[in-house]
Motif scaffolding. Structure first.
Motif, PDB file in Angstrom:
ATOM      1  N   PRO A  57       0.693  -1.312  -0.133  1.00  0.00           N
ATOM      2  CA  PRO A  57      -0.574   0.093   0.114  1.00  0.00           C
ATOM      3  C   PRO A  57       1.504   1.287   0.088  1.00  0.00           C
ATOM      4  O   PRO A  57       0.436   2.271  -0.658  1.00  0.00           O
ATOM      5  CB  PRO A  57      -1.303  -0.143   1.354  1.00  0.00           C
ATOM      6  CG  PRO A  57      -0.980  -1.933   1.187  1.00  0.00           C
ATOM      7  CD  PRO A  57       0.513  -1.865   0.815  1.00  0.00           C
ATOM      8  N   VAL A  58       2.125   1.227   0.720  1.00  0.00           N
ATOM      9  CA  VAL A  58       3.263   2.184   0.908  1.00  0.00           C
ATOM     10  C   VAL A  58       4.419   1.384   1.317  1.00  0.00           C
ATOM     11  O   VAL A  58       3.951   0.323   1.591  1.00  0.00           O
ATOM     12  CB  VAL A  58       2.614   3.096   1.791  1.00  0.00           C
ATOM     13  CG1 VAL A  58       3.971   4.398   2.321  1.00  0.00           C
ATOM     14  CG2 VAL A  58       1.051   3.334   2.366  1.00  0.00           C
ATOM     15  N   SER A  59       5.627   2.518   0.153  1.00  0.00           N
ATOM     16  CA  SER A  59       6.772   2.011   0.478  1.00  0.00           C
ATOM     17  C   SER A  59       7.208   3.355   0.523  1.00  0.00           C
ATOM     18  O   SER A  59       6.712   4.751   0.455  1.00  0.00           O
ATOM     19  CB  SER A  59       7.631   1.616  -0.764  1.00  0.00           C
ATOM     20  OG  SER A  59       6.461   0.355  -1.111  1.00  0.00           O
ATOM     21  N   VAL A  60       8.033   3.680   1.570  1.00  0.00           N
ATOM     22  CA  VAL A  60       8.752   4.637   2.405  1.00  0.00           C
ATOM     23  C   VAL A  60      10.400   4.590   2.328  1.00  0.00           C
ATOM     24  O   VAL A  60      11.084   3.734   2.870  1.00  0.00           O
ATOM     25  CB  VAL A  60       8.668   4.760   3.470  1.00  0.00           C
ATOM     26  CG1 VAL A  60       8.517   3.187   4.311  1.00  0.00           C
ATOM     27  CG2 VAL A  60       9.261   6.312   4.376  1.00  0.00           C
ATOM     28  N   ILE A  61      10.901   5.797   2.175  1.00  0.00           N
ATOM     29  CA  ILE A  61      12.413   6.210   1.923  1.00  0.00           C
ATOM     30  C   ILE A  61      12.590   6.801   3.284  1.00  0.00           C
ATOM     31  O   ILE A  61      12.430   7.901   3.362  1.00  0.00           O
ATOM     32  CB  ILE A  61      12.890   6.846   0.461  1.00  0.00           C
ATOM     33  CG1 ILE A  61      12.022   5.896  -0.791  1.00  0.00           C
ATOM     34  CG2 ILE A  61      14.096   6.772   0.698  1.00  0.00           C
ATOM     35  CD1 ILE A  61      11.853   7.010  -1.824  1.00  0.00           C
ATOM     36  N   LEU A  62      13.513   6.405   3.557  1.00  0.00           N
ATOM     37  CA  LEU A  62      14.631   6.477   4.963  1.00  0.00           C
ATOM     38  C   LEU A  62      15.904   7.311   4.993  1.00  0.00           C
ATOM     39  O   LEU A  62      16.275   7.090   4.214  1.00  0.00           O
ATOM     40  CB  LEU A  62      14.532   5.691   6.318  1.00  0.00           C
ATOM     41  CG  LEU A  62      14.791   6.784   7.682  1.00  0.00           C
ATOM     42  CD1 LEU A  62      13.695   6.470   8.169  1.00  0.00           C
ATOM     43  CD2 LEU A  62      16.022   6.804   7.554  1.00  0.00           C
ATOM     44  N   GLY A  63      15.502   8.767   4.153  1.00  0.00           N
ATOM     45  CA  GLY A  63      16.814   9.562   3.988  1.00  0.00           C
ATOM     46  C   GLY A  63      17.018  10.024   5.366  1.00  0.00           C
ATOM     47  O   GLY A  63      16.924   9.878   6.125  1.00  0.00           O
ATOM     48  N   MET A  64      18.644  10.611   4.904  1.00  0.00           N
ATOM     49  CA  MET A  64      19.363  11.076   6.151  1.00  0.00           C
ATOM     50  C   MET A  64      19.721  11.952   5.586  1.00  0.00           C
ATOM     51  O   MET A  64      20.480  11.926   4.700  1.00  0.00           O
ATOM     52  CB  MET A  64      20.454  10.171   6.935  1.00  0.00           C
ATOM     53  CG  MET A  64      21.246   9.507   5.215  1.00  0.00           C
ATOM     54  SD  MET A  64      22.714   8.561   6.280  1.00  0.00           S
ATOM     55  CE  MET A  64      23.608   8.232   5.568  1.00  0.00           C
ATOM     56  N   ASP A  65      19.337  13.475   5.875  1.00  0.00           N
ATOM     57  CA  ASP A  65      20.120  14.942   5.770  1.00  0.00           C
ATOM     58  C   ASP A  65      21.735  15.543   6.053  1.00  0.00           C
ATOM     59  O   ASP A  65      21.671  15.399   7.941  1.00  0.00           O
ATOM     60  CB  ASP A  65      18.687  15.991   6.185  1.00  0.00           C
ATOM     61  CG  ASP A  65      19.578  17.023   5.711  1.00  0.00           C
ATOM     62  OD1 ASP A  65      20.950  17.223   4.978  1.00  0.00           O
ATOM     63  OD2 ASP A  65      18.747  17.900   6.142  1.00  0.00           O
ATOM     64  N   VAL A  66      22.905  14.806   5.416  1.00  0.00           N
ATOM     65  CA  VAL A  66      24.177  15.679   6.543  1.00  0.00           C
ATOM     66  C   VAL A  66      24.169  16.834   6.708  1.00  0.00           C
ATOM     67  O   VAL A  66      25.070  17.513   6.844  1.00  0.00           O
ATOM     68  CB  VAL A  66      25.402  15.168   5.064  1.00  0.00           C
ATOM     69  CG1 VAL A  66      24.912  13.760   5.115  1.00  0.00           C
ATOM     70  CG2 VAL A  66      24.919  15.850   3.862  1.00  0.00           C
ATOM     71  N   GLU A  67      22.763  18.289   5.880  1.00  0.00           N
ATOM     72  CA  GLU A  67      22.800  19.543   6.917  1.00  0.00           C
ATOM     73  C   GLU A  67      21.918  19.308   7.812  1.00  0.00           C
ATOM     74  O   GLU A  67      21.587  20.705   7.817  1.00  0.00           O
ATOM     75  CB  GLU A  67      23.021  19.983   5.345  1.00  0.00           C
ATOM     76  CG  GLU A  67      24.075  19.500   4.278  1.00  0.00           C
ATOM     77  CD  GLU A  67      25.231  20.101   4.884  1.00  0.00           C
ATOM     78  OE1 GLU A  67      25.452  21.317   5.443  1.00  0.00           O
ATOM     79  OE2 GLU A  67      26.061  20.332   3.655  1.00  0.00           O
ATOM     80  N   PHE A  68      21.333  18.522   8.568  1.00  0.00           N
ATOM     81  CA  PHE A  68      21.095  18.707   9.639  1.00  0.00           C
ATOM     82  C   PHE A  68      21.425  19.952  10.583  1.00  0.00           C
ATOM     83  O   PHE A  68      20.187  20.217  11.432  1.00  0.00           O
ATOM     84  CB  PHE A  68      20.995  17.045  10.273  1.00  0.00           C
ATOM     85  CG  PHE A  68      21.865  17.123  11.108  1.00  0.00           C
ATOM     86  CD1 PHE A  68      22.209  17.200  12.250  1.00  0.00           C
ATOM     87  CD2 PHE A  68      22.721  16.217  10.355  1.00  0.00           C
ATOM     88  CE1 PHE A  68      24.007  16.864  13.167  1.00  0.00           C
ATOM     89  CE2 PHE A  68      24.403  15.619  10.680  1.00  0.00           C
ATOM     90  CZ  PHE A  68      24.896  16.008  12.359  1.00  0.00           C
ATOM     91  N   HIS A  69      22.602  20.263  11.036  1.00  0.00           N
ATOM     92  CA  HIS A  69      22.968  20.580  11.387  1.00  0.00           C
ATOM     93  C   HIS A  69      22.056  22.486  11.303  1.00  0.00           C
ATOM     94  O   HIS A  69      21.719  22.941  12.766  1.00  0.00           O
ATOM     95  CB  HIS A  69      24.594  20.781  11.977  1.00  0.00           C
ATOM     96  CG  HIS A  69      25.422  21.400  10.262  1.00  0.00           C
ATOM     97  ND1 HIS A  69      24.744  20.820   9.099  1.00  0.00           N
ATOM     98  CD2 HIS A  69      26.340  22.757  10.917  1.00  0.00           C
ATOM     99  CE1 HIS A  69      25.171  21.824   8.646  1.00  0.00           C
ATOM    100  NE2 HIS A  69      26.186  22.421   9.536  1.00  0.00           N
ATOM    101  N   GLU A  70      22.128  22.580  10.450  1.00  0.00           N
ATOM    102  CA  GLU A  70      21.240  23.709  10.154  1.00  0.00           C
ATOM    103  C   GLU A  70      20.424  23.994  10.924  1.00  0.00           C
ATOM    104  O   GLU A  70      19.932  25.550  10.881  1.00  0.00           O
ATOM    105  CB  GLU A  70      21.267  24.235   8.126  1.00  0.00           C
ATOM    106  CG  GLU A  70      22.538  24.190   7.474  1.00  0.00           C
ATOM    107  CD  GLU A  70      23.733  24.977   8.026  1.00  0.00           C
ATOM    108  OE1 GLU A  70      22.601  26.299   8.779  1.00  0.00           O
ATOM    109  OE2 GLU A  70      24.691  25.115   7.604  1.00  0.00           O
ATOM    110  N   HIS A  71      19.853  22.339  11.282  1.00  0.00           N
ATOM    111  CA  HIS A  71      18.217  23.167  11.905  1.00  0.00           C
ATOM    112  C   HIS A  71      18.663  23.341  12.957  1.00  0.00           C
ATOM    113  O   HIS A  71      17.138  23.090  14.030  1.00  0.00           O
ATOM    114  CB  HIS A  71      17.326  21.677  11.537  1.00  0.00           C
ATOM    115  CG  HIS A  71      16.906  22.383   9.978  1.00  0.00           C
ATOM    116  ND1 HIS A  71      16.072  22.397   9.181  1.00  0.00           N
ATOM    117  CD2 HIS A  71      17.935  21.633   9.029  1.00  0.00           C
ATOM    118  CE1 HIS A  71      15.450  22.181   8.263  1.00  0.00           C
ATOM    119  NE2 HIS A  71      16.489  21.762   7.911  1.00  0.00           N
TER     120      HIS A  71
END
Length: 197
Positions: free
Chosen positions: A82-96
């Motif tokens: 029904p759903v497929s999900v992509i779990l990505g990772m943000d290497v610029e997370f520190h900006e938040h």
């Protein structure tokens, strides 16, 4: 002090929960996906980094694009879920971090150090992936996390507009069909992989 969960809850989250490759023909609505996010985002990450970035593939077109980047054994799973999900990772997370961890200048810990950001993004987005699975199970759904895909192709197809985001893993999501399950694989005793120091 928190009260331990009862056996029914522990079974649903861990003991009788299973990884599914096949699902009942029952849709999963956007409200349910949002409810999963509202739970999983509360799981702890180092300095509240929250580097996971999710793409919920709900259309046939999105699932076909993802399936094209999968190994032969995973394509059908992605297409039929029904759903497929992509779990990505943000290497610029520190900006938040000024917003997400405002009481300390945590952004400065990562400025100019991409190697540290990549290691931290992978570690903490993987934690969030675990929270994703538990949140889905807590809401009565099942998941099938998987490797067996071309991460570069997934990145190109889904994260081209956000080059700081890279794929960690993918998964299917829905209401599992128990008739398709094989016997549960064994789990080791405590003594096999643990030691007290």
């Amino acid at each position: 002090m928190a009260t331990p969960l009862d056996d029914q809850a522990l079974d649903q989250l861990f003991r009788t929960a299973r990884t599914f490759n096949h699902y009942r023909d029952e849709p999963v609505g956007e409200d349910t996906l949002r409810a999963i996010w509202e739970l999983m985002k509360m799981g702890p990450t180092s300095a509240n980094q929250l580097p996971a970035r999710l793409v919920w593939c709900v259309t046939d077109e999105a699932k076909a694009t993802l399936a094209a980047a999968c190994s032969d054994s995973n394509r059908d799973k992605v297409l039929k879920a029904p759903v497929s999900v992509i779990l990505g990772m943000d290497v610029e997370f520190h900006e938040h971090l000024p917003e997400l961890f405002p009481h300390v200048d945590a952004k400065s810990w990562f400025d100019g150090n991409r190697e540290l950001r990549e290691a931290s993004a992978f570690r903490n987005s993987s934690l969030q992936g675990g929270y994703l699975i538990l949140a889905a199970r807590a809401l009565g759904l099942d998941m099938g996390p998987m490797s067996g895909f071309d991460a570069g192709a997934v990145d190109k197809a889904f994260f081209a507009d956000t080059p700081a985001v890279r794929t960690n893993f993918i998964a299917t999501l829905g209401y599992g069909d128990p008739a398709t399950l094989h016997p549960r694989s064994p789990r080791p005793a405590f003594e096999t992989f643990n030691r007290l120091a």
